[in-house]
Design an enzyme around this catalytic site. Structure first.
Site, PDB file in Angstrom:
ATOM      1  N   GLN A  10       0.830  -1.196   0.000  1.00 45.26           N
ATOM      2  CA  GLN A  10       0.000   0.000   0.000  1.00 45.26           C
ATOM      3  C   GLN A  10       0.871   1.255   0.000  1.00 45.26           C
ATOM      4  O   GLN A  10       1.910   1.306   0.655  1.00 45.26           O
ATOM      5  CB  GLN A  10      -0.907   0.000   1.233  1.00 45.26           C
ATOM      6  CG  GLN A  10      -1.936   1.115   1.255  1.00 45.26           C
ATOM      7  CD  GLN A  10      -2.886   0.982   2.441  1.00 45.26           C
ATOM      8  OE1 GLN A  10      -2.950  -0.063   3.082  1.00 45.26           O
ATOM      9  NE2 GLN A  10      -3.632   2.025   2.724  1.00 45.26           N
ATOM     10  N   SER A  89       4.544  -6.084   2.821  1.00 47.42           N
ATOM     11  CA  SER A  89       3.241  -6.013   3.494  1.00 47.42           C
ATOM     12  C   SER A  89       2.159  -6.639   2.616  1.00 47.42           C
ATOM     13  O   SER A  89       2.165  -7.841   2.379  1.00 47.42           O
ATOM     14  CB  SER A  89       2.937  -4.554   3.862  1.00 47.42           C
ATOM     15  OG  SER A  89       1.784  -4.462   4.654  1.00 47.42           O
ATOM     16  N   LEU A  90       1.236  -5.838   2.101  1.00 45.23           N
ATOM     17  CA  LEU A  90       0.209  -6.325   1.188  1.00 45.23           C
ATOM     18  C   LEU A  90       0.815  -7.167   0.063  1.00 45.23           C
ATOM     19  O   LEU A  90       0.233  -8.177  -0.369  1.00 45.23           O
ATOM     20  CB  LEU A  90      -0.542  -5.135   0.595  1.00 45.23           C
ATOM     21  CG  LEU A  90      -1.310  -5.367  -0.713  1.00 45.23           C
ATOM     22  CD1 LEU A  90      -2.532  -6.227  -0.453  1.00 45.23           C
ATOM     23  CD2 LEU A  90      -1.671  -4.045  -1.361  1.00 45.23           C
ATOM     24  N   ARG A 114      -8.925  -7.805   4.582  1.00 44.02           N
ATOM     25  CA  ARG A 114      -7.785  -7.225   5.295  1.00 44.02           C
ATOM     26  C   ARG A 114      -7.831  -5.702   5.259  1.00 44.02           C
ATOM     27  O   ARG A 114      -7.617  -5.028   6.269  1.00 44.02           O
ATOM     28  CB  ARG A 114      -6.486  -7.719   4.653  1.00 44.02           C
ATOM     29  CG  ARG A 114      -5.183  -7.213   5.279  1.00 44.02           C
ATOM     30  CD  ARG A 114      -4.017  -7.753   4.455  1.00 44.02           C
ATOM     31  NE  ARG A 114      -2.705  -7.504   5.048  1.00 44.02           N
ATOM     32  CZ  ARG A 114      -1.925  -6.483   4.769  1.00 44.02           C
ATOM     33  NH1 ARG A 114      -2.350  -5.549   3.906  1.00 44.02           N
ATOM     34  NH2 ARG A 114      -0.729  -6.359   5.328  1.00 44.02           N
ATOM     35  N   HIS A 199       1.077  -2.582  11.209  1.00 45.40           N
ATOM     36  CA  HIS A 199       2.161  -3.461  11.660  1.00 45.40           C
ATOM     37  C   HIS A 199       2.587  -3.127  13.089  1.00 45.40           C
ATOM     38  O   HIS A 199       3.775  -3.025  13.393  1.00 45.40           O
ATOM     39  CB  HIS A 199       3.343  -3.398  10.687  1.00 45.40           C
ATOM     40  CG  HIS A 199       2.962  -3.813   9.301  1.00 45.40           C
ATOM     41  ND1 HIS A 199       2.621  -5.114   8.991  1.00 45.40           N
ATOM     42  CD2 HIS A 199       2.801  -3.099   8.160  1.00 45.40           C
ATOM     43  CE1 HIS A 199       2.295  -5.179   7.714  1.00 45.40           C
ATOM     44  NE2 HIS A 199       2.382  -3.972   7.186  1.00 45.40           N
ATOM     45  N   GLN A 247       1.429 -11.003  10.414  1.00 44.08           N
ATOM     46  CA  GLN A 247       1.988  -9.897   9.651  1.00 44.08           C
ATOM     47  C   GLN A 247       1.246  -8.586   9.917  1.00 44.08           C
ATOM     48  O   GLN A 247       1.830  -7.508   9.872  1.00 44.08           O
ATOM     49  CB  GLN A 247       1.939 -10.238   8.159  1.00 44.08           C
ATOM     50  CG  GLN A 247       2.603  -9.239   7.249  1.00 44.08           C
ATOM     51  CD  GLN A 247       1.773  -8.973   6.018  1.00 44.08           C
ATOM     52  OE1 GLN A 247       0.635  -8.549   6.110  1.00 44.08           O
ATOM     53  NE2 GLN A 247       2.357  -9.222   4.863  1.00 44.08           N
TER      54      GLN A 247
END
Length: 316
Positions: A10, A89-90, A114, A199, A247
């Protein structure tokens, strides 16, 4: 020589992204995606408005879908598959789908959930993230410890590359950081334009929702290794669901991931997806690495040509 593919997270979204992909990959980005998402992927990506595309619940599935479609186009032209993949991440979901560990439809549904879950968690309490300019992870951890010592909640959230470390916390934590950072050795702290403290423990409610969403998806052996953000090591199928839930609240160990991939003798990295963020991280982290970027369909030919000079694992 072998190569690894990297997928962005993102923050790489922009209005107009994927303009060359919607017609080329209508099978992935048309009605099939819209039915899963409940909104028009094409309209939002091409027409915006920017504030809607930037919303966490929209940006995440949009980036996943477009990046995966670009990967499919790129992979169709490759003489051989990569030896490893990682996503920021994503982007870890994109890496898993690219490796065939999880299905595209399943992954898109989970990513949509998510995004909603992380947006909802961010709405519970004012929070955010800040980049520590020029800091290494050890300094960031010392800042986290100083915050915790006075009852604060700063958390090291992203170790992206040398000099690119991000912390997350409540608004009051970020205020404290800006007021006290220099005394702690931080040259400058720059707040990021994000919806919340991703996170970090602030995302606890989101982690629970993601855990529920991934519980029913099937995970298979991948066609190549996928490195998990939370461990910076290849993830096993039996650990996929746990890793994806962890995560959401855990540190993105991207610098360690890049070093570990390089440690396997991989010296070439290909960023696939909008922008070039992971390409920059690879250049900063792995000295001497060859880094290629495929950010749209026009970049595929050059990347394929460059990779054609690299020996495949089988020597072809």
């Amino acid at each position: 020589m072998t190569f690894a593919v990297l997928f962005p997270g993102q923050g790489s979204q922009f209005v107009g992204m994927g303009s060359d992909l919607f017609d080329a990959r209508a099978d992935l980005l048309g009605e099939r995606a819209d039915e899963i998402l409940g909104w028009s992927l094409r309209d939002l990506c091409l027409d915006g408005p920017e504030e809607e595309l930037t919303r966490t619940e929209h940006a995440q599935p949009a980036l996943f879908a477009l990046t995966f479609a670009l990967w499919v186009e790129f992979a169709d032209r490759l003489a051989y598959l990569p030896s490893a993949a990682a996503g920021h991440s994503l982007g870890e979901y994109t890496a898993l789908a690219a490796a065939g560990v999880i299905d595209y439809d399943d992954a898109l549904g989970v990513v949509a959930e998510r995004g909603k879950a992380m947006a909802a968690a961010a709405d519970l309490e004012p929070s955010g993230m800040a980049a520590l300019i020029g800091a290494d992870v050890e300094l960031a951890e010392s800042v986290e410890a100083a915050s915790r010592a006075i009852g604060g909640r700063l958390t090291v959230a992203n170790d992206n590359a040398p000099g690119q470390v991000v912390v997350a916390g409540g608004t009051e934590d970020l205020d404290w950081l800006e007021a006290n950072g220099r005394e702690l050795g931080v040259r400058r702290a720059v707040r990021l334009k994000v919806a919340g403290a991703f996170h970090s423990p602030f995302m606890g409610p989101a982690a629970e929702r993601v855990a529920a969403a991934v519980a029913s998806i099937e995970a298979r052996e991948g066609r190549f290794d996928v490195y998990a953000n939370v461990t910076a090591t290849p993830v096993e199928p039996g650990r996929i669901r746990t890793s994806l839930a962890e995560q959401v609240v855990g540190r993105v160990r991207f610098a360690d991931t890049l070093r570990n991939i390089a440690g396997q003798g991989i010296g070439t990295f290909v960023h696939v997806g909008p922008g070039d963020v992971t390409a920059g991280m690879a250049k900063r982290t792995v000295v001497g690495a060859e880094v290629l970027t495929v950010s749209d369909l026009t970049g595929i030919d050059a990347a394929v040509e460059a990779l054609s000079t690299i020996d495949s694992p089988g020597g072809a």
